[in-house]
Design an enzyme around this catalytic site. Structure first.
Site, PDB file in Angstrom:
ATOM      1  CD  GLU A  50      -2.652   1.386   2.530  1.00  0.00           C
ATOM      2  OE1 GLU A  50      -2.385   0.661   3.519  1.00  0.00           O
ATOM      3  OE2 GLU A  50      -3.522   2.274   2.555  1.00  0.00           O
ATOM      4  CG  ASP A  75       2.918   7.840   4.124  1.00  0.00           C
ATOM      5  OD1 ASP A  75       1.789   7.838   3.592  1.00  0.00           O
ATOM      6  OD2 ASP A  75       3.559   8.905   4.347  1.00  0.00           O
ATOM      7  CG  ASN A 102      10.694   9.813  -1.301  1.00  0.00           C
ATOM      8  OD1 ASN A 102       9.959   9.454  -2.213  1.00  0.00           O
ATOM      9  ND2 ASN A 102      10.948  11.076  -1.054  1.00  0.00           N
ATOM     10  CG  ASP A 124      -1.151  15.953  -3.572  1.00  0.00           C
ATOM     11  OD1 ASP A 124      -1.715  16.331  -4.629  1.00  0.00           O
ATOM     12  OD2 ASP A 124      -0.706  16.735  -2.728  1.00  0.00           O
ATOM     13  CE  LYS A 128      -0.650  25.095 -10.688  1.00  0.00           C
ATOM     14  NZ  LYS A 128      -0.675  26.219  -9.775  1.00  0.00           N
ATOM     15  CG  ASP A 158     -10.590  13.185  -3.724  1.00  0.00           C
ATOM     16  OD1 ASP A 158      -9.562  12.537  -3.472  1.00  0.00           O
ATOM     17  OD2 ASP A 158     -10.594  14.414  -3.915  1.00  0.00           O
ATOM     18  CB  THR A 198      -8.054   5.718   3.490  1.00  0.00           C
ATOM     19  OG1 THR A 198      -8.473   6.821   2.691  1.00  0.00           O
ATOM     20  CG2 THR A 198      -7.833   4.494   2.620  1.00  0.00           C
ATOM     21  CD  GLU A 201     -12.685   5.540   0.742  1.00  0.00           C
ATOM     22  OE1 GLU A 201     -11.686   4.878   1.078  1.00  0.00           O
ATOM     23  OE2 GLU A 201     -13.626   5.075   0.087  1.00  0.00           O
TER      24      GLU A 201
HETATM   25  C1  LIG Z   1      -3.288  12.364   0.606  1.00  0.00           C
HETATM   26  S1  LIG Z   1      -2.402  11.321   1.701  1.00  0.00           S
HETATM   27  C2  LIG Z   1      -3.371   9.815   1.652  1.00  0.00           C
HETATM   28  C3  LIG Z   1      -3.070   8.912   2.824  1.00  0.00           C
HETATM   29  C4  LIG Z   1      -3.880   7.621   2.860  1.00  0.00           C
HETATM   30  N1  LIG Z   1      -3.634   6.800   1.688  1.00  0.00           N
HETATM   31  C5  LIG Z   1      -5.348   7.917   2.988  1.00  0.00           C
HETATM   32  O1  LIG Z   1      -6.089   7.674   2.015  1.00  0.00           O
HETATM   33  O2  LIG Z   1      -5.754   8.357   4.072  1.00  0.00           O
HETATM   34  C6  LIG Z   1      -0.995  10.905   0.705  1.00  0.00           C
HETATM   35  C7  LIG Z   1       0.071  10.150   1.493  1.00  0.00           C
HETATM   36  O3  LIG Z   1       1.103   9.776   0.590  1.00  0.00           O
HETATM   37  C8  LIG Z   1       2.361   9.991   1.213  1.00  0.00           C
HETATM   38  N2  LIG Z   1       3.330  10.203   0.124  1.00  0.00           N
HETATM   39  C9  LIG Z   1       3.191  10.993  -0.962  1.00  0.00           C
HETATM   40  N3  LIG Z   1       4.268  10.922  -1.752  1.00  0.00           N
HETATM   41  C10 LIG Z   1       5.129  10.065  -1.147  1.00  0.00           C
HETATM   42  C11 LIG Z   1       6.415   9.566  -1.472  1.00  0.00           C
HETATM   43  N4  LIG Z   1       7.061   9.950  -2.583  1.00  0.00           N
HETATM   44  N5  LIG Z   1       6.994   8.699  -0.612  1.00  0.00           N
HETATM   45  C12 LIG Z   1       6.374   8.303   0.506  1.00  0.00           C
HETATM   46  N6  LIG Z   1       5.136   8.724   0.870  1.00  0.00           N
HETATM   47  C13 LIG Z   1       4.523   9.593   0.056  1.00  0.00           C
HETATM   48  C14 LIG Z   1       2.153  11.202   2.111  1.00  0.00           C
HETATM   49  O4  LIG Z   1       3.095  11.232   3.162  1.00  0.00           O
HETATM   50  C15 LIG Z   1       0.715  10.965   2.596  1.00  0.00           C
HETATM   51  O5  LIG Z   1       0.659  10.250   3.804  1.00  0.00           O
END
Ligand SMILES: C[S@@+](CC[C@H](N)C(=O)[O-])C[C@H]1O[C@@H](n2cnc3c(N)ncnc32)[C@H](O)[C@@H]1O
Length: 233
Positions: A50, A75, A102, A124, A128, A158, A198, A201
């Site tokens: 995940e 994450d 990362n 996310d 951009k 979403d 989540t 969500e």
């Molecule tokens: C919008 S949140 C969604 C979290 C979770 N999936 C949820 O639906 O509640 C996006 C998550 O992706 C992680 N994330 C984004 N880019 C990442 C990367 N390159 N490496 C590790 N984590 C990343 C962020 O730290 C964040 O916790």
């Protein structure tokens, strides 16, 4: 009393199911690959990731539903991973682990053809910055290394933008779609897997947004294409 981020960071260091690997550990990559390939020494069950797992709802919920599969939530944010990791420890879910790193360097932690499926819930959309989009050709290339051939990618969002972009990248690379819906809770509200909710969500649902879901088979190729620019990776 709620724990502060610092308290969570301190506690998570002692969690047996969390591996924290910032960029600096890259030098030790062979050791890391061995270590993570042996995350679940008790069996050789299919391994599912995940990505951008936040609190790891898919990791823990799928682990409960499928005890014969192993799950790793990834994450960069330790305070988020904390929730899922703590829950998994309390429930003795021995088919769950978390990796704090990362996703750019995900290939350094798993050997080739190790992963059978990847879930990406509510990333996310990075409207951009294509390069940061977790479903872009750059990331697809990384995933293709560690996934088995025709391993499955699941995306929940979403965002109309990200849903459409994902469909375009699937088309640009001739991937086969497994399943898709642009209104999950209208059509599939009883599906045990797709309706795992989540943290993000739930926030979008509270605002009345429609949840989209798409899954596809990632076929291994030399080159992957971006839909708009045609840049190959
Ligand atoms: C919008 S949140 C969604 C979290 C979770 N999936 C949820 O639906 O509640 C996006 C998550 O992706 C992680 N994330 C984004 N880019 C990442 C990367 N390159 N490496 C590790 N984590 C990343 C962020 O730290 C964040 O916790």
């Amino acid at each position: 009393m709620r724990k502060t981020k610092l308290q969570k960071f301190k506690e998570i260091e002692k969690f047996s199911n969390v591996f924290q690997c910032p960029y600096t550990v890259l030098k030790k990559k062979i050791k890391i690959k061995n270590k993570l390939s042996n995350l679940f020494p008790q069996n050789d069950n299919p391994l599912i990731l995940e990505l951008g797992c936040g609190k790891g709802e898919y990791t823990t919920n799928l682990a409960r539903l499928f005890p014969n599969k192993n799950f790793v939530g990834v994450d960069i944010k330790g305070a988020r991973i904390y929730s899922g990791a703590k829950q998994a420890l309390m429930e003795h879910l021995n088919n769950v682990a978390f990796l704090r790193t990362n996703i750019d360097i995900i290939n350094h932690f798993f050997i080739q053809n190790k992963i059978s499926e990847i879930w990406i819930p509510f990333p996310d959309p990075q409207i951009k910055k294509i390069n940061k989009r977790l479903i872009s050709a750059r990331f697809i290339k990384y995933y293709s290394n560690i996934l088995i051939n025709n391993g499955i990618i699941h995306l929940k969002t979403d965002s109309d933008f990200l849903f459409n972009y994902t469909r375009k990248i699937i088309e640009a690379n001739n991937f086969r779609i497994l399943f898709q819906t642009n209104d999950l809770y209208k059509n599939y509200q009883t599906d045990k897997i797709l309706t795992i909710k989540t943290f993000y969500e739930q926030q979008w649902l509270n605002k009345g947004l429609k949840i989209k879901y798409i899954s596809f088979f990632l076929q291994k190729k030399e080159i992957y294409f971006e839909p708009k620019s045609g840049i190959d990776i």
